[in-house]
Design an enzyme around this catalytic site. Structure first.
Site, PDB file in Angstrom:
ATOM      1  N   ARG A  53     -47.238  -4.997 -40.718  1.00 37.98           N
ATOM      2  CA  ARG A  53     -46.548  -3.777 -41.141  1.00 37.98           C
ATOM      3  C   ARG A  53     -45.231  -3.670 -40.373  1.00 37.98           C
ATOM      4  O   ARG A  53     -45.147  -3.039 -39.326  1.00 37.98           O
ATOM      5  CB  ARG A  53     -47.420  -2.559 -40.885  1.00 37.98           C
ATOM      6  CG  ARG A  53     -48.735  -2.568 -41.657  1.00 37.98           C
ATOM      7  CD  ARG A  53     -49.610  -1.389 -41.276  1.00 37.98           C
ATOM      8  NE  ARG A  53     -50.871  -1.388 -42.006  1.00 37.98           N
ATOM      9  CZ  ARG A  53     -51.842  -0.495 -41.812  1.00 37.98           C
ATOM     10  NH1 ARG A  53     -51.678   0.459 -40.902  1.00 37.98           N
ATOM     11  NH2 ARG A  53     -52.962  -0.559 -42.508  1.00 37.98           N
ATOM     12  N   ASP A  55     -41.522  -2.641 -39.163  1.00 36.63           N
ATOM     13  CA  ASP A  55     -40.878  -1.338 -39.014  1.00 36.63           C
ATOM     14  C   ASP A  55     -39.598  -1.244 -39.825  1.00 36.63           C
ATOM     15  O   ASP A  55     -39.108  -2.239 -40.382  1.00 36.63           O
ATOM     16  CB  ASP A  55     -40.541  -1.089 -37.537  1.00 36.63           C
ATOM     17  CG  ASP A  55     -41.780  -0.828 -36.694  1.00 36.63           C
ATOM     18  OD1 ASP A  55     -42.803  -0.411 -37.253  1.00 36.63           O
ATOM     19  OD2 ASP A  55     -41.711  -1.045 -35.468  1.00 36.63           O
ATOM     20  N   TYR A 114     -42.855 -14.537 -35.188  1.00 31.70           N
ATOM     21  CA  TYR A 114     -41.643 -13.743 -35.353  1.00 31.70           C
ATOM     22  C   TYR A 114     -40.443 -14.478 -34.773  1.00 31.70           C
ATOM     23  O   TYR A 114     -40.569 -15.255 -33.818  1.00 31.70           O
ATOM     24  CB  TYR A 114     -41.780 -12.399 -34.622  1.00 31.70           C
ATOM     25  CG  TYR A 114     -42.622 -11.378 -35.342  1.00 31.70           C
ATOM     26  CD1 TYR A 114     -42.054 -10.457 -36.210  1.00 31.70           C
ATOM     27  CD2 TYR A 114     -44.001 -11.324 -35.148  1.00 31.70           C
ATOM     28  CE1 TYR A 114     -42.820  -9.507 -36.871  1.00 31.70           C
ATOM     29  CE2 TYR A 114     -44.785 -10.382 -35.797  1.00 31.70           C
ATOM     30  CZ  TYR A 114     -44.182  -9.478 -36.655  1.00 31.70           C
ATOM     31  OH  TYR A 114     -44.951  -8.545 -37.311  1.00 31.70           O
ATOM     32  N   ARG A 205     -39.986  -6.378 -29.882  1.00 34.19           N
ATOM     33  CA  ARG A 205     -38.703  -5.764 -29.546  1.00 34.19           C
ATOM     34  C   ARG A 205     -38.649  -5.326 -28.085  1.00 34.19           C
ATOM     35  O   ARG A 205     -37.591  -5.373 -27.449  1.00 34.19           O
ATOM     36  CB  ARG A 205     -38.431  -4.586 -30.482  1.00 34.19           C
ATOM     37  CG  ARG A 205     -38.118  -5.018 -31.908  1.00 34.19           C
ATOM     38  CD  ARG A 205     -38.148  -3.850 -32.862  1.00 34.19           C
ATOM     39  NE  ARG A 205     -37.231  -2.796 -32.445  1.00 34.19           N
ATOM     40  CZ  ARG A 205     -37.275  -1.545 -32.890  1.00 34.19           C
ATOM     41  NH1 ARG A 205     -38.208  -1.193 -33.781  1.00 34.19           N
ATOM     42  NH2 ARG A 205     -36.404  -0.660 -32.468  1.00 34.19           N
TER      43      ARG A 205
END
Length: 268
Positions: A53, A55, A114, A205
Site C-alpha cells: 500500500r 503512500d 524498493y 523513507r
C-alpha cells in the site's frame, strides 16, 4: 471465479496513495473503475488486493495486485483492455496471468523490493521533477554504506517507523540495502535499493532520510546504530519526501508470470 495477477506501474504524483479513499484519487480505485468496465462484479463494488500500500506520491514499477473476475480472460487481452480503460491515468498494466485461487497478492508475497532515487545538484531538476528527491550537495556514499550496514538483519525498527504504523510488531528483517552512485552530466544520482519480506509504514523513507544525513556529514555512521538501538521515533533522522520512492518488485515462491500468458503454477 478465475483469479488474475496484475503487474502494475504508476506515477504516484496524481494519487493520494494506492489504497482507495472516499474523497481522494487512488491507484486502487482507478484500476477498479477500469475493471468495472469489463466485469459486472467490479461494477457491483468488488475490490482488488495489492502487495504493498504505497503512500501518496510514491511510484511503482512492479506493484502486483490480484482480482477475481466473473469470466475467463486471455491474460494478454485483459491487460490491453485495462490499459485502454485506464487512459489517461498514469497507470499501466504491464503483465497479467491467471493464478490459482489460493494466490494472494499481499499474503503470498515473501519479499518486497524498493528503490529510492536521490539526485544531488545545484540547478533545479527539470525532467526528473517529482520522480526524485533533490539535494544540493554531493554525499559521501561510503559513509552511507557504513551507516546502512547497522540496519541489515533482524531488529526492532521502532525508530524507523511512523507513529501511525499499524503493524503488530516493530521487528523486521532487512535483507539488503545497496547504495550506488551514478555520475550525471550536472550532478550525481544516488540509488538506494532495499529488500525485505515486508516493511513498516514509512520505514524506507525514514532510513533513506537518516542515511542522507550521514552522507551529508551531519551524522556519523555509528549514529545510525545508536538511533536504531534507541527504539525511539524521535531519534530518527528526517523522513525524506515520497517522490523518489518506487516499489519495484513483489517476490513470490513462484513467479506468477513465469508461465507467460497461461495459468501460473503456484506452490507454497
Amino acid at each position: 471465479m478465475p483469479r488474475y495477477a496484475l503487474k502494475i506501474e504508476y506515477d504516484g504524483r496524481s494519487f493520494s496513495g494506492w489504497q482507495a479513499q472516499a474523497e481522494h484519487p487512488s491507484v486502487q480505485a482507478r484500476i477498479e473503475a477500469a475493471l468495472a468496465q469489463l466485469d459486472p462484479g467490479f461494477a457491483a463494488g468488488a475490490r482488488i488486493a495489492a502487495a504493498g500500500r504505497t503512500d501518496a506520491g510514491v511510484h511503482a514499477t512492479g506493484q502486483l495486485a490480484h482480482a477475481d473476475l466473473t469470466r475467463i480472460w486471455d491474460p494478454f487481452k485483459l491487460a490491453q483492455a485495462l490499459n485502454w480503460h485506464l487512459k489517461p491515468a498514469p497507470i499501466a498494466i504491464t503483465a497479467a496471468a491467471e493464478v490459482p485461487e489460493d494466490f494472494h497478492a499481499r499474503f503470498s508475497a515473501i519479499g518486497r523490493r524498493y528503490l529510492f532515487r536521490l539526485i544531488a545538484r545545484r540547478a533545479p531538476v527539470v525532467h526528473e521533477r517529482g520522480l526524485v528527491w533533490q539535494v544540493q550537495n554531493p554525499l559521501n556514499v561510503e559513509a552511507m554504506r557504513q551507516g546502512a550496514a547497522h540496519l541489515i538483519g533482524t531488529h526492532d525498527f521502532t525508530t524507523f517507523r511512523s507513529t501511525m504504523c499499524q503493524a503488530a510488531s516493530p521487528v523486521k528483517s532487512i535483507d539488503c540495502i545497496e547504495i550506488t552512485e551514478i555520475a550525471l552530466a550536472s550532478g550525481t544520482e544516488y540509488q538506494f535499493r532495499l529488500a525485505a519480506r515486508s516493511f513498516l509504514h514509512n520505514q524506507v523513507r525514514s532510513i533513506v532520510g537518516t542515511l542522507e544525513r550521514v552522507g551529508a556529514g551531519s551524522w556519523q555512521p555509528d549514529q545510525v546504530k545508536t538511533a536504531l538501538e534507541a527504539r525511539d521515533r524521535a531519534a530518527c533522522g528526517p523522513v525524506c519526501p515520497p517522490q523518489g520512492l518506487y516499489l519495484t518488485e513483489a517476490v513470490y515462491p513462484t513467479n506468477p508470470f513465469a508461465a507467460g500468458e497461461g495459468r501460473a503454477v503456484w506452490s507454497d
